[in-house]
Write an enzyme that holds these catalytic residues in place. Structure first.
Site, mmCIF file in Angstrom:
data_model
loop_
_atom_site.group_PDB
_atom_site.id
_atom_site.type_symbol
_atom_site.label_atom_id
_atom_site.label_comp_id
_atom_site.label_asym_id
_atom_site.label_seq_id
_atom_site.Cartn_x
_atom_site.Cartn_y
_atom_site.Cartn_z
ATOM 1 N N PHE A 251 -15.526 54.984 55.969
ATOM 2 C CA PHE A 251 -15.853 56.422 55.976
ATOM 3 C C PHE A 251 -15.570 56.980 57.377
ATOM 4 O O PHE A 251 -16.443 57.551 58.015
ATOM 5 C CB PHE A 251 -17.314 56.669 55.575
ATOM 6 C CG PHE A 251 -17.726 56.010 54.286
ATOM 7 C CD1 PHE A 251 -17.549 56.662 53.069
ATOM 8 C CD2 PHE A 251 -18.261 54.726 54.283
ATOM 9 C CE1 PHE A 251 -17.924 56.059 51.884
ATOM 10 C CE2 PHE A 251 -18.633 54.113 53.093
ATOM 11 C CZ PHE A 251 -18.471 54.776 51.892
ATOM 12 N N ASP A 272 -10.859 55.978 54.734
ATOM 13 C CA ASP A 272 -11.461 57.223 54.253
ATOM 14 C C ASP A 272 -10.705 57.663 53.009
ATOM 15 O O ASP A 272 -9.533 57.332 52.829
ATOM 16 C CB ASP A 272 -11.392 58.317 55.331
ATOM 17 C CG ASP A 272 -12.438 59.407 55.115
ATOM 18 O OD1 ASP A 272 -13.488 59.365 55.774
ATOM 19 O OD2 ASP A 272 -12.205 60.297 54.259
ATOM 20 N N SER A 273 -11.383 58.416 52.151
ATOM 21 C CA SER A 273 -10.721 58.876 50.924
ATOM 22 C C SER A 273 -9.942 60.165 51.153
ATOM 23 O O SER A 273 -9.215 60.612 50.276
ATOM 24 C CB SER A 273 -11.758 59.074 49.817
ATOM 25 O OG SER A 273 -12.738 59.984 50.263
ATOM 26 N N ASN A 298 -10.907 54.486 48.443
ATOM 27 C CA ASN A 298 -12.347 54.498 48.189
ATOM 28 C C ASN A 298 -12.978 53.308 48.910
ATOM 29 O O ASN A 298 -12.626 52.158 48.644
ATOM 30 C CB ASN A 298 -12.565 54.412 46.678
ATOM 31 C CG ASN A 298 -14.027 54.470 46.316
ATOM 32 O OD1 ASN A 298 -14.898 53.977 47.049
ATOM 33 N ND2 ASN A 298 -14.317 55.067 45.179
ATOM 34 N N ALA A 299 -13.882 53.590 49.830
ATOM 35 C CA ALA A 299 -14.450 52.520 50.655
ATOM 36 C C ALA A 299 -15.230 51.504 49.817
ATOM 37 O O ALA A 299 -15.232 50.309 50.135
ATOM 38 C CB ALA A 299 -15.347 53.113 51.732
ATOM 39 N N ASP A 319 -20.559 54.711 57.642
ATOM 40 C CA ASP A 319 -21.108 56.058 57.880
ATOM 41 C C ASP A 319 -20.741 56.961 56.702
ATOM 42 O O ASP A 319 -19.943 57.897 56.849
ATOM 43 C CB ASP A 319 -20.565 56.617 59.205
ATOM 44 C CG ASP A 319 -21.162 57.973 59.551
ATOM 45 O OD1 ASP A 319 -22.228 58.321 59.003
ATOM 46 O OD2 ASP A 319 -20.563 58.703 60.363
ATOM 47 N N CYS A 359 -27.072 59.840 56.507
ATOM 48 C CA CYS A 359 -27.372 61.219 56.932
ATOM 49 C C CYS A 359 -28.090 61.977 55.814
ATOM 50 O O CYS A 359 -28.164 63.194 55.832
ATOM 51 C CB CYS A 359 -26.111 61.942 57.375
ATOM 52 S SG CYS A 359 -24.825 61.965 56.138
HETATM 53 N N1 SAH Z 1 -17.912 58.484 60.569
HETATM 54 C C1 SAH Z 1 -17.354 59.814 60.607
HETATM 55 C C2 SAH Z 1 -18.053 60.778 59.686
HETATM 56 C C3 SAH Z 1 -18.042 60.375 58.234
HETATM 57 S S1 SAH Z 1 -18.330 61.723 57.157
HETATM 58 C C4 SAH Z 1 -17.387 60.324 62.055
HETATM 59 O O1 SAH Z 1 -18.191 59.843 62.840
HETATM 60 O O2 SAH Z 1 -16.630 61.220 62.367
HETATM 61 C C5 SAH Z 1 -18.084 60.969 55.621
HETATM 62 C C6 SAH Z 1 -16.638 60.696 55.268
HETATM 63 O O3 SAH Z 1 -16.649 59.945 54.048
HETATM 64 C C7 SAH Z 1 -15.760 61.902 54.991
HETATM 65 O O4 SAH Z 1 -14.658 61.851 55.858
HETATM 66 C C8 SAH Z 1 -15.297 61.727 53.528
HETATM 67 O O5 SAH Z 1 -13.929 62.068 53.358
HETATM 68 C C9 SAH Z 1 -15.475 60.258 53.342
HETATM 69 N N2 SAH Z 1 -15.708 59.762 51.947
HETATM 70 C C10 SAH Z 1 -16.498 60.264 50.994
HETATM 71 N N3 SAH Z 1 -16.546 59.436 49.917
HETATM 72 C C11 SAH Z 1 -15.746 58.384 50.206
HETATM 73 C C12 SAH Z 1 -15.397 57.171 49.533
HETATM 74 N N4 SAH Z 1 -15.888 56.890 48.328
HETATM 75 N N5 SAH Z 1 -14.571 56.306 50.156
HETATM 76 C C13 SAH Z 1 -14.081 56.574 51.379
HETATM 77 N N6 SAH Z 1 -14.384 57.682 52.071
HETATM 78 C C14 SAH Z 1 -15.208 58.585 51.515
#
Ligand code: SAH
Length: 416
Positions: A251, A272-273, A298-299, A319, A359
């Site tokens: 993420f 990230d997705s 997808n993470a 995150d 969060c």
């Molecule tokens: N760690 C980042 C903030 C993360 S915000 C920083 O410090 O800047 C959450 C992120 O999760 C977003 O960028 C969103 O695109 C991503 N996201 C949401 N669902 C997801 C999934 N299933 N797999 C991967 N990424 C995802």
């Protein structure tokens, strides 16, 4: 007396009477009272007569004066306290509170030109958020009272006087304006010419070494929000202190953690997705002359696949976005956190670092610790809590306002 003054003086006459439950909320030092606990009284008792964003005098059921609040005619949160005394001039009070918020950051924030200047209730300015991105300020207005023309003028003028930015951008959340029954308006520049810039965070002396800080592009008018998550700034630096070996940032968004890990790790992969987020992450890597592998996907799936394929890491950051947007989502959210943490723990080598964040306000610090502990049990791992952290100091937490305590960040070391 000008016309504007005459109108606001009339608004100041408006009064509300709270139920005893409403009074108890205020005595608990929470600034919000819900509509069901608020009765309008006096000449303007008809709710439809109350102008948007009025300043109201607040009384208990026996008529004792409790202070002054901002009134919303549409939100379930009908009043937000702004003072325990009388308020004659709201724009002047807002200006004074903004100056106090800036002074607080001057004391507590260092090694960055990007930080939150005003954080709504936590700075006693309900519905106003202002972030500084180097020479560009970005503001968001979330309540009727902060949206009134005299208050807006006071906000922009105070920010200009105190910080002399090259540009002040307003980012509008159309959904919030609709909920507050405010007329739609576009995002855009409120002042100056500049809406994009480069920020630098966590520079200066870090871990005994002089560093230039990590740089990020910021564009206040891009469709997607850019920049870094400012509330994670101190967690980026803390993570960099312990990071080592092969690292995975799940993420990763525009690379906030990944770019801080890269100086300490042999390799960094960000997942990230969102493709636009990863494109910006790559621009940020180039800006810092660093190499990071970015994977769009997808993470959850990726962690599952990598775990099945016996991939191993020395540092993993989790995150994810807020899984629990409402209280009802809590159980499902906890399941999501458990799955992610379990998979990450299984993939970490002995001595490995897990940085795990939530969060979601509805997931408390205690819930989060419990769910991570639960994952550790299932993964048959012992983990040490090196640091139990929250949001950076420029996102202050008010002790009696749980809503200001939303970010959890645990830094753990796998001990076997
Ligand atoms: N760690 C980042 C903030 C993360 S915000 C920083 O410090 O800047 C959450 C992120 O999760 C977003 O960028 C969103 O695109 C991503 N996201 C949401 N669902 C997801 C999934 N299933 N797999 C991967 N990424 C995802």
């Amino acid at each position: 007396m000008s016309k504007k003054r005459a109108v606001s003086a009339k608004h100041a006459e408006l009064s509300v009477k709270l139920s005893s439950r409403g009074v108890a909320r205020l005595q608990g030092r929470h600034p919000w009272v819900y509509r069901s606990d608020v009765d309008l009284v006096g000449a303007n008792a008809e709710a439809s007569d109350v102008p948007h964003g009025s300043v109201v005098r607040v009384f208990d059921p026996r008529g004792k004066f409790l202070g002054t609040a901002l009134y919303s005619s549409s939100s379930q949160i009908a009043i937000r306290m702004i003072s325990h005394g009388s308020v004659a001039d709201l724009p002047a009070l807002v200006a004074e509170r903004i100056r106090a918020a800036i002074a607080y950051r001057k004391e507590l924030v260092s090694n960055t030109d990007a930080y939150r200047i005003v954080f709504s209730e936590a700075d006693f300015l309900p519905g106003l958020i202002v972030d500084r991105y180097n020479d560009v300020l970005c503001l968001q207005i979330l309540t009727q009272a902060m949206d009134s023309a005299p208050v807006r003028a006071a906000i922009v003028q105070t920010l200009r006087e105190e910080l002399q930015p090259e540009g002040i951008v307003e980012r509008v959340d159309p959904r919030i304006r609709e909920l507050e029954q405010l007329p739609p308006r576009p995002s855009g520049l409120l002042q100056g010419e500049k809406s994009s810039t480069v920020i630098s965070m966590n520079g200066g002396r870090m871990n005994g070494d002089e560093t230039n800080g990590v740089r990020f592009h910021y564009d206040g008018l891009e469709g997607q929000k850019t920049g870094a998550f400012l509330d994670q700034r101190e967690n980026y630096a803390a993570t960099a202190q312990y990071a080592h070996g092969e690292a995975l940032d799940a993420f990763c968004y525009q690379g906030g953690f990944a770019l801080h890990l890269v100086a300490k790790c042999s390799s960094v992969t960000g997942v990230d997705s969102s493709r636009p987020a990863l494109e910006m992450a790559e621009n940020n890597a180039t800006l810092n002359a660093r190499e990071i592998e970015w994977i769009e996907g997808n993470a959850f799936d990726l962690l599952r696949e990598y775990a099945a394929a016996n991939r191993r890491y020395d540092t993993i950051v989790l995150d994810p976005p807020a899984f629990a947007k409402t209280k009802r989502d809590l159980e499902k959210a906890l399941g999501g956190y458990k799955e992610l943490n379990l998979r990450a723990m299984k993939m970490l080598r002995p001595g490995g670092l897990l940085v795990t964040c939530s969060c979601s306000f509805h997931v408390s610090g205690a819930d989060f610790l419990e769910v991570v502990a639960d994952a550790a049990r299932d993964a048959h791992k012992s983990l040490r809590v090196v640091e139990n952290r929250g949001a950076a100091k420029d996102h202050p937490m008010l002790l009696n306002v749980p809503e200001t305590n939303y970010l959890k960040c645990l830094i753990l070391i796998v001990s076997n």
